[in-house]
Write a protein that holds these residues in place. Structure first.
Motif, mmCIF file in Angstrom:
data_model
loop_
_atom_site.group_PDB
_atom_site.id
_atom_site.type_symbol
_atom_site.label_atom_id
_atom_site.label_comp_id
_atom_site.label_asym_id
_atom_site.label_seq_id
_atom_site.Cartn_x
_atom_site.Cartn_y
_atom_site.Cartn_z
ATOM 1 N N THR A 1 -48.016 20.939 6.378
ATOM 2 C CA THR A 1 -47.835 21.849 6.905
ATOM 3 C C THR A 1 -47.246 21.730 8.575
ATOM 4 O O THR A 1 -46.001 22.679 9.144
ATOM 5 C CB THR A 1 -49.642 22.850 6.773
ATOM 6 O OG1 THR A 1 -49.935 23.168 5.399
ATOM 7 C CG2 THR A 1 -49.114 24.463 7.866
ATOM 8 N N SER B 1 -43.724 20.528 7.717
ATOM 9 C CA SER B 1 -42.563 21.867 7.364
ATOM 10 C C SER B 1 -42.285 23.396 9.175
ATOM 11 O O SER B 1 -41.350 23.649 9.323
ATOM 12 C CB SER B 1 -43.158 23.007 6.633
ATOM 13 O OG SER B 1 -43.109 24.899 6.162
ATOM 14 N N ARG B 2 -43.619 23.123 9.446
ATOM 15 C CA ARG B 2 -43.976 24.041 10.822
ATOM 16 C C ARG B 2 -42.926 23.382 11.901
ATOM 17 O O ARG B 2 -41.428 24.240 12.844
ATOM 18 C CB ARG B 2 -44.655 24.258 11.731
ATOM 19 C CG ARG B 2 -46.288 25.256 11.035
ATOM 20 C CD ARG B 2 -47.117 25.245 11.353
ATOM 21 N NE ARG B 2 -47.787 25.939 13.241
ATOM 22 C CZ ARG B 2 -48.114 25.733 13.742
ATOM 23 N NH1 ARG B 2 -49.791 24.757 12.865
ATOM 24 N NH2 ARG B 2 -48.184 25.728 14.697
ATOM 25 N N LYS C 1 -43.358 24.786 21.572
ATOM 26 C CA LYS C 1 -43.871 24.498 21.007
ATOM 27 C C LYS C 1 -43.275 22.903 19.940
ATOM 28 O O LYS C 1 -44.711 23.214 18.829
ATOM 29 C CB LYS C 1 -43.289 25.514 19.960
ATOM 30 C CG LYS C 1 -43.891 26.169 18.108
ATOM 31 C CD LYS C 1 -43.197 27.159 16.966
ATOM 32 C CE LYS C 1 -44.103 26.944 16.155
ATOM 33 N NZ LYS C 1 -42.875 28.131 15.308
ATOM 34 N N LEU D 1 -46.451 20.732 18.982
ATOM 35 C CA LEU D 1 -46.340 20.249 16.914
ATOM 36 C C LEU D 1 -46.347 18.797 17.195
ATOM 37 O O LEU D 1 -46.965 18.247 16.367
ATOM 38 C CB LEU D 1 -45.586 21.369 16.244
ATOM 39 C CG LEU D 1 -45.333 22.711 16.410
ATOM 40 C CD1 LEU D 1 -44.274 22.643 15.416
ATOM 41 C CD2 LEU D 1 -46.410 22.683 15.616
#
Length: 604
Positions: free
Chosen positions: A69, A72-73, A24, A28
Motif C-alpha cells: 500500500t 502504491s501511494r 507527501k 511516505l
C-alpha cells in the motif's frame, strides 16, 4: 469566469500541489523506513504450534500488504507530482468547447492530463480521444472515436492559448483551423540544439499520422521541414498513452541515422510526460544481433541477403548443421530448404539440444557451395541464422525508423523478419537520398496491412528558403510543397572569401544556431581548423548547439538551424547527374531564417 482568472486558479492549485506532493513523498519515505525497521525488529518466525504458525504467517501477510500500500501511494504521488511540475510553466495550450446535446462544455488541453483530489478533470491530455476534435481543423458537427465507438459532437469553439506560468499572453479564437498566429510564433523560436515537441501546433495532416491506429505498418513520406521527426515522436507518446498499462517506454525502439541525431531528439518524450524510448543506430543494431548469435563484428556494406532469401525457398538436399541430422532426415524433402532447417531448429529446441555456440552450428561454407553462392560474410552468416531460427524481437511493441530513405535493401530484410510482431512507423523523404539505389519500402511489407501517408507542407523555413530548396526536390514533390511562413530574406550567393562577413551579417543572438554545411566530412574537418566552431561527426555524441556548427551534408539530414551556410556550393558532389539535386535539396532545406550559398572553398 474569464480566462485569466481560470488560469490563475489552476496555476495556484498546481503550485500548491507541487509543495504538498513533495512533502507527501518525504512523509511516505519516512513511514516506509519506519515500517521496515519495525519489521526487522519483530521479524522472527514463531512455529511452536499450528496456531502460532498461522498467526505468524498472517502477520507477515499483513505487513506485506502494508508495504504494498505504501509503495502504491508513493508511485501515484510520484506520477502526480511529475505531471504537476510539467504543467506549471504551461498549464494548457487550448480550450475546446464541445456540445454533446446538453449545452456547451469547455475542455482545457495540455501536455498531460490532470485532475483534482476529487477526480474532477482540470486538464485533458492532448492524446485523449476527445482532443482529436481540436486537431481536426473544423467546427460544427463532427465525430471522434473512443473505445471503438464513434462519438457525435458539435464543436462550438476552439481557442489557442499562449501561457507563461500564471500569465495569459494570448487567447486566439480559431473557427476553422489551428490558427497561424500561434504556429508562426512557435516556428520563429530559435533552434538551440534540441528538437521541440509540437503539441500545441499539430496540424491536421500531422494529427492523422500521430493517431493512425488501424494499420500495423505506417510509412510516411514527408517533404523537408514538414515535421516528420516531431510527428514520429508525438506518435511514440500517443501510442504509450493509448496502451497505458500494457506498453512501457523500454518496449519502444527508435532507429536513428547516427548518434548525433539520437542526442538531438533526446528530451522530447520527457517533455510530454513519458520516459525516453530506446534508441539505436542501424550498425549498432546489427552488431547487437551478431553478439547475441556469437557472430563476429559486422560490416553492414558486405552482404548478399537478397541471394540468400532467393535460395532459401529452393529445395536443398544438403544438411548444413552440426547437430540435428535426424530431424533433417525425417523432414519432408519436397519442402523448401528453409522449411526443413526451421523444422530442425524446432526439434533441437524441443529436445533441449540447441548448441551453445550458434555461430558454429551451421556449416556456412557448405551452404554457399550447395547453392552456388560466393563465400559468406559475417553479415550473411548472421542473416542465415536469423532466418533459420525465425528469430523475432517479441518484447518490442513498436519500432520507429527515421530517415528511412537511406537504408538499403539488407536493412529492410532484417527489419521485416526480426520485427514481424511489432508495429512499425517508418518516416523519410525519398528526395533526400544522397546516394545508392533507391528501394520501395512498402514492397517489404506486402504481407502486412500498411498505411502510406504524406506530409507536403513545409513549416521549418521562410517562404524564400522553401522556394529555393523546392526547385531541387524532384518529381515526387513537384508542385506539392507548400510554405506557411512569410517570404523572409532572399538567399544569397557569395564567394568563399566573404564567409566571415556573411557569418557576421547573420546578427545571431546567443541562443541561435548557425551551420556551415560541407560536401563531406573531410572538408568539414579542414574548415573547422580555420574557423572557431563545433565540429559534428558521424561518431560524435554531440548535437546541434547555439553558435557555430560545422558538419557534412550527410549528417545534417533531420537537423535544423536558424542560419545556414552551404560551403563549396559548386563542388562536384552537388553537381552529380544522379544525386546532385537531392544533395542540394538537403543542404538548402536545413535553415529556418537565412541561407547563404558559398562558391569556392578557399578562405582568405
Amino acid at each position: 469566469m474569464d480566462e485569466s482568472q481560470h488560469l490563475n486558479e489552476l496555476y495556484t492549485q498546481l503550485t500548491t500541489d507541487v509543495t504538498e506532493l513533495t512533502q507527501k513523498l518525504a512523509d511516505l519515505q519516512f513511514e516506509g523506513r519506519a515500517v521496515k525497521q519495525q519489521l526487522a525488529a519483530e521479524g522472527h518466525l514463531d512455529l511452536g504450534s499450528m496456531t502460532e504458525t498461522l498467526d505468524t504467517f498472517a502477520s507477515i501477510e499483513a505487513n506485506n500488504r502494508q508495504i504494498d500500500t505504501l509503495n502504491s501511494r508513493y508511485d501515484a504521488a510520484v506520477v502526480r507530482l511529475s505531471h504537476a511540475k510539467l504543467l506549471v510553466p504551461q498549464a494548457y495550450f487550448a480550450k475546446l468547447t464541445l456540445d454533446y446535446g446538453d449545452g456547451p462544455e469547455a475542455f482545457y488541453l495540455g501536455k498531460v492530463g490532470y485532475a483534482d483530489t476529487d477526480t474532477n478533470d482540470l486538464v485533458y491530455d492532448w492524446r485523449a480521444p476527445m482532443a482529436d476534435a481540436y486537431y481536426a481543423n473544423r467546427t460544427g458537427a463532427t465525430t471522434y472515436t473512443a473505445n471503438g465507438r464513434d462519438i457525435a459532437v458539435q464543436v462550438v469553439g476552439r481557442t489557442q492559448l499562449v501561457i507563461d506560468h500564471d500569465h495569459l499572453i494570448h487567447a486566439i479564437d480559431s473557427q476553422t483551423a489551428v490558427g497561424d498566429p500561434l504556429l508562426l510564433a512557435v516556428l520563429a523560436q530559435d533552434r538551440t540544439g534540441e528538437l521541440q515537441e509540437i503539441t500545441a501546433t499539430i496540424q491536421h495532416e500531422q494529427n492523422a499520422i500521430i493517431r493512425e491506429s488501424t494499420h500495423p505498418v505506417v510509412i510516411v513520406a514527408g517533404v523537408a521541414g514538414s515535421g516528420k521527426t516531431s510527428v514520429m515522436l508525438q506518435r511514440v507518446a500517443y501510442q504509450l498513452f493509448q496502451h497505458r498499462g500494457e506498453w512501457a517506454a523500454d518496449q519502444i525502439l527508435i532507429i536513428t541515422p547516427n548518434a548525433a541525431f539520437g542526442q538531438y531528439i533526446k528530451g522530447v518524450l520527457p517533455a510530454l510526460g513519458e520516459a525516453e524510448a530506446m534508441t539505436v543506430t542501424y550498425p549498432r543494431l546489427l552488431n547487437q544481433l551478431a553478439s547475441r548469435f556469437g557472430v563476429e563484428a559486422i560490416d553492414p556494406e558486405v552482404e548478399q541477403l537478397a541471394a540468400i532469401d532467393a535460395v532459401l525457398n529452393e529445395r536443398g538436399s544438403t544438411f548444413i548443421g552440426n547437430v540435428g541430422q535426424l530431424a533433417w532426415q525425417q523432414s519432408d524433402d519436397t519442402q523448401s530448404f528453409l522449411s526443413r532447417m526451421q523444422r530442425v531448429w524446432r526439434w533441437l529446441k524441443a529436445m533441449d539440444q540447441i548448441p551453445d555456440d550458434l555461430s558454429q552450428w551451421l556449416n556456412f561454407e557448405a551452404f554457399a557451395q550447395a547453392f552456388a553462392l560466393p563465400p559468406m560474410s559475417h553479415f550473411d552468416q548472421l542473416y542465415l541464422l536469423l532466418r533459420i531460427t525465425a528469430y523475432q524481437q517479441s518484447e518490442l511493441k513498436s519500432v520507429f525508423i527515421d530517415e528511412a530513405q537511406d537504408y538499403p535493401d539488407a536493412m529492410w530484410r532484417v527489419i521485416r523478419n526480426i520485427f514481424a510482431k511489432s508495429e512499425l512507423t517508418i518516416v523519410g523523404d525519398p528526395s533526400q537520398k544522397l546516394s545508392g539505389a533507391p528501394v520501395t519500402i512498402a514492397d517489404y511489407f506486402l504481407d502486412r496491412r500498411t498505411a502510406l501517408m504524406q506530409l507536403t507542407t513545409s513549416y521549418r523555413a521562410t517562404g524564400a528558403i522553401t522556394e529555393t530548396f523546392a526547385q531541387y526536390a524532384g518529381d515526387l514533390w513537384a508542385g506539392k510543397i507548400q510554405a506557411v511562413q512569410a517570404t523572409g530574406e532572399t538567399p544569397q550567393t557569395i564567394d568563399a572569401s566573404q564567409l566571415t562577413e556573411a557569418l557576421t551579417g547573420f546578427h545571431a543572438t546567443a541562443t541561435q544556431s548557425i551551420a556551415i554545411i560541407t560536401p563531406d566530412a573531410e572538408s568539414a574537418e579542414q574548415l573547422a581548423q580555420h574557423i572557431d566552431g563545433q565540429l559534428l561527426t558521424t561518431d560524435s555524441q554531440k548535437t546541434v548547439s547555439a553558435g557555430l556548427n560545422i558538419l557534412p551534408v550527410g549528417l545534417a539530414k533531420g537537423l535544423e538551424f536558424d542560419f545556414v551556410v552551404v560551403w563549396d556550393w559548386e563542388n562536384a558532389y552537388y553537381q552529380d547527374p544522379e544525386f546532385g539535386d537531392q544533395r542540394r535539396y538537403v543542404a538548402t532545406s536545413r535553415g529556418t531564417k537565412q541561407l547563404v550559398l558559398v562558391t569556392g572553398d578557399k578562405l582568405d
